[in-house]
Design a protein around this motif. Sequence first.
Motif, mmCIF file in Angstrom:
data_model
loop_
_atom_site.group_PDB
_atom_site.id
_atom_site.type_symbol
_atom_site.label_atom_id
_atom_site.label_comp_id
_atom_site.label_asym_id
_atom_site.label_seq_id
_atom_site.Cartn_x
_atom_site.Cartn_y
_atom_site.Cartn_z
ATOM 1 N N SER A 13 73.389 0.046 59.242
ATOM 2 C CA SER A 13 73.299 -1.382 58.956
ATOM 3 C C SER A 13 72.404 -2.094 59.967
ATOM 4 C CB SER A 13 74.696 -2.017 58.963
ATOM 5 O OG SER A 13 75.222 -1.937 60.276
ATOM 6 N N ARG A 14 72.240 -1.480 61.154
ATOM 7 C CA ARG A 14 71.357 -2.088 62.153
ATOM 8 C C ARG A 14 69.906 -1.709 61.894
ATOM 9 N NH1 ARG A 14 73.656 0.323 66.561
ATOM 10 N NH2 ARG A 14 75.843 0.164 66.015
ATOM 11 N N GLU A 15 69.742 -0.735 60.974
ATOM 12 C CA GLU A 15 68.404 -0.218 60.693
ATOM 13 C C GLU A 15 67.826 -0.998 59.499
ATOM 14 O OE1 GLU A 15 67.064 3.883 58.926
ATOM 15 O OE2 GLU A 15 68.430 4.196 60.602
ATOM 16 N N GLY A 16 66.683 -1.637 59.665
ATOM 17 C CA GLY A 16 66.104 -2.440 58.581
ATOM 18 C C GLY A 16 65.777 -1.602 57.359
ATOM 19 N N ARG A 17 65.441 -0.350 57.607
ATOM 20 C CA ARG A 17 65.002 0.567 56.560
ATOM 21 C C ARG A 17 66.071 0.742 55.470
ATOM 22 N NH1 ARG A 17 61.242 4.698 54.532
ATOM 23 N NH2 ARG A 17 62.573 5.084 52.760
ATOM 24 N N PHE A 18 67.337 0.851 55.910
ATOM 25 C CA PHE A 18 68.426 1.083 54.961
ATOM 26 C C PHE A 18 68.572 -0.107 54.002
ATOM 27 C CE2 PHE A 18 72.934 0.972 53.710
ATOM 28 C CZ PHE A 18 73.015 2.206 53.111
ATOM 29 N N LEU A 19 68.544 -1.303 54.576
ATOM 30 C CA LEU A 19 68.659 -2.495 53.738
ATOM 31 C C LEU A 19 67.488 -2.592 52.770
ATOM 32 C CD1 LEU A 19 69.956 -5.092 56.336
ATOM 33 C CD2 LEU A 19 71.217 -3.941 54.510
ATOM 34 N N GLY A 20 66.305 -2.166 53.259
ATOM 35 C CA GLY A 20 65.128 -2.148 52.378
ATOM 36 C C GLY A 20 65.343 -1.213 51.207
ATOM 37 N N ASP A 21 65.989 -0.060 51.454
ATOM 38 C CA ASP A 21 66.269 0.895 50.370
ATOM 39 C C ASP A 21 67.225 0.293 49.343
ATOM 40 O OD1 ASP A 21 64.636 2.924 51.214
ATOM 41 O OD2 ASP A 21 66.143 3.772 52.559
ATOM 42 N N VAL A 22 68.296 -0.342 49.866
ATOM 43 C CA VAL A 22 69.258 -0.967 48.953
ATOM 44 C C VAL A 22 68.557 -2.025 48.111
ATOM 45 C CG1 VAL A 22 71.353 -2.358 48.814
ATOM 46 C CG2 VAL A 22 71.191 -0.531 50.503
ATOM 47 N N ALA A 23 67.744 -2.864 48.781
ATOM 48 C CA ALA A 23 67.050 -3.936 48.076
ATOM 49 C C ALA A 23 66.125 -3.369 47.003
ATOM 50 C CB ALA A 23 66.271 -4.794 49.060
ATOM 51 N N ALA A 24 65.422 -2.268 47.338
ATOM 52 C CA ALA A 24 64.468 -1.698 46.376
ATOM 53 C C ALA A 24 65.199 -1.212 45.124
ATOM 54 C CB ALA A 24 63.714 -0.544 47.036
ATOM 55 N N THR A 25 66.327 -0.520 45.336
ATOM 56 C CA THR A 25 67.087 -0.016 44.183
ATOM 57 C C THR A 25 67.611 -1.174 43.326
ATOM 58 O OG1 THR A 25 67.754 1.919 45.440
ATOM 59 C CG2 THR A 25 69.058 1.395 43.500
ATOM 60 N N LEU A 26 68.187 -2.182 44.003
ATOM 61 C CA LEU A 26 68.719 -3.324 43.261
ATOM 62 C C LEU A 26 67.610 -4.055 42.512
ATOM 63 C CD1 LEU A 26 71.426 -4.890 45.578
ATOM 64 C CD2 LEU A 26 71.713 -3.527 43.507
ATOM 65 N N TRP A 27 66.460 -4.206 43.147
ATOM 66 C CA TRP A 27 65.336 -4.894 42.507
ATOM 67 C C TRP A 27 64.926 -4.174 41.216
ATOM 68 C CZ3 TRP A 27 61.845 -7.959 40.684
ATOM 69 C CH2 TRP A 27 60.569 -7.492 40.333
ATOM 70 N N ARG A 28 64.801 -2.824 41.291
ATOM 71 C CA ARG A 28 64.416 -2.064 40.084
ATOM 72 C C ARG A 28 65.464 -2.223 38.996
ATOM 73 N NH1 ARG A 28 62.986 2.423 44.205
ATOM 74 N NH2 ARG A 28 60.857 1.772 44.664
ATOM 75 N N ALA A 29 66.731 -2.115 39.401
ATOM 76 C CA ALA A 29 67.802 -2.228 38.413
ATOM 77 C C ALA A 29 67.798 -3.613 37.759
ATOM 78 C CB ALA A 29 69.154 -1.962 39.061
ATOM 79 N N LEU A 30 67.692 -4.659 38.594
ATOM 80 C CA LEU A 30 67.767 -6.020 38.065
ATOM 81 C C LEU A 30 66.527 -6.381 37.247
ATOM 82 C CD1 LEU A 30 69.422 -7.958 41.016
ATOM 83 C CD2 LEU A 30 70.440 -7.246 38.850
#
Lengths: 246, 259
Positions: free
Chosen positions: A45-62
């Motif tokens: 959670s302290r790593e920006g990369r992980f949040l970027g991955d979550v955001a990318a997946t959610l963006w594609r899904a949405l």
Amino acid sequence: MRHVRPLCLLLVLVVLWQAVALLGLVNPMFLPSPAEVWDKARHLSREGRFLGDVAATLWRALAGFGLAFCLGAPGGLVVGASEKLFACFELPIDYFRSIPPVVAFPLALLLFGIGEASRIAVVAFGCLPILLVTVAAGVRSGPRLRRDVARCMGAGRLRLFWSVIVPGALPSIFVGTRVALSMAVIIAVVTEMLVGARFGLGGRVTAAQIAYDTPELYCDIIVVGLAGLAINKLCAALQARVVHWE
Amino acid sequence: MDTGCAMEALAPKPFSPPSGDAPPAIDIRHVFRRNPGRRGKADAVFEDFSLRVGQGEVVGLFGPNGSGKTTLLNMVAGLLRPDAGEIVHAAPQRRVAYVFQDYKNSLFPWFSVETNILFPLAAAGMPVKMRRERLTRLRRTVDIPFGLDKYPYQLSGGQQQYVSVLRGLIGDPSVLLLDEPFSALDQASTAWLREVLRRAFAACRVSALMVSHDLAHFSDLAARVCVLSGRPARVAREILAPRRGRKRREDCPYAGIAQ
């Protein structure tokens, strides 16, 4: 109060999991302890990369879902409201619904290239038949009497559509949305697993598997589940506000 | 016991249209109608059937199941066409209002009570200001003992059915058709609705044709009850309702009739 029991169950599961890990009943390679997974999660959670991955997946899904919704909800309303259109479209919709969306991914890669477009297209392809079927079925299952009453009082086609058919189909639009959104997250993750995307939870899971990083795998699985749950709860809350009569 | 009086009321009366100069609100003249039956055999529901509903008169229709009561209402509403004969409306420019048995599915649950009542005016394209005026006039004429900003599901069954009657009355209809308005209600709701309807009918002086399978429903509401025979339907007898003042069910002038 109604949240207490599920939370208790969750606590029991975590304690059991910790016990199994502590007693060494399962190879720690396959089952890290909850403490390890929690440490990993805090680290991630302290790593920006992980949040970027979550955001990318959610963006594609949405994005894929949004595209499907713009076509599927109005399409389902129109197809459901007309006997003739329904007779024409029922079989094709059922046919496309029977195709696993991921099968269309290689074709989408050829058509749209390796970028975002192909993934979003496949998500949309998976969500569209779900929305069409649920919304059309919702329109058709609504009581005929309501439409007859409106017609009897002199309502024209437009008023009938906006004042009777659309509100009557709202519950089924929400049902379709919830099913399609879950499907959208699934498809988005799977496309990321198949062909490496720069960002995305799917790619992350594959990489963790190759590196034997099981705490990371568990974290990813838990986060995908949480994301799906959050989306579903959000939809349910919105449904309760909008569809106040059910 | 006023048996004599009750017997007199029950005695078959020859068909007599209400006297007066005004033409009847609805004049059903020699109507023939066959409904499609099983195996292509048409089923004669009406043969040479005539009935008049006078201006401001409330007429009850009573008959066995399948005697064609709903078919008759549908023909008066213009939803079905008679095969022969005609149904003359005194004011054809005014709409016919139809109240259905199934109030849950005939109201729109997503609209407030006010929007539900005003729906026919909106459907007819009446400007918002005029709709409001009509509603104000209706509220001055009849009693509405619940908030108009409520939703139908917040009301009792009787109140919901009353809303659908008000929705019929707001359009100033030439005739109000009520198809079994009480049969989906419990006893208390039925009693309440009958009382508010009696007052509303008196205040609005609306012409109405009401169908019920229970004769007790008509007392205090219908001035005249037509008892229909089985198919093909005809008016087996007419009962003129004596004036009000009865409270108990056994005092109802129709209570003794076994159909």
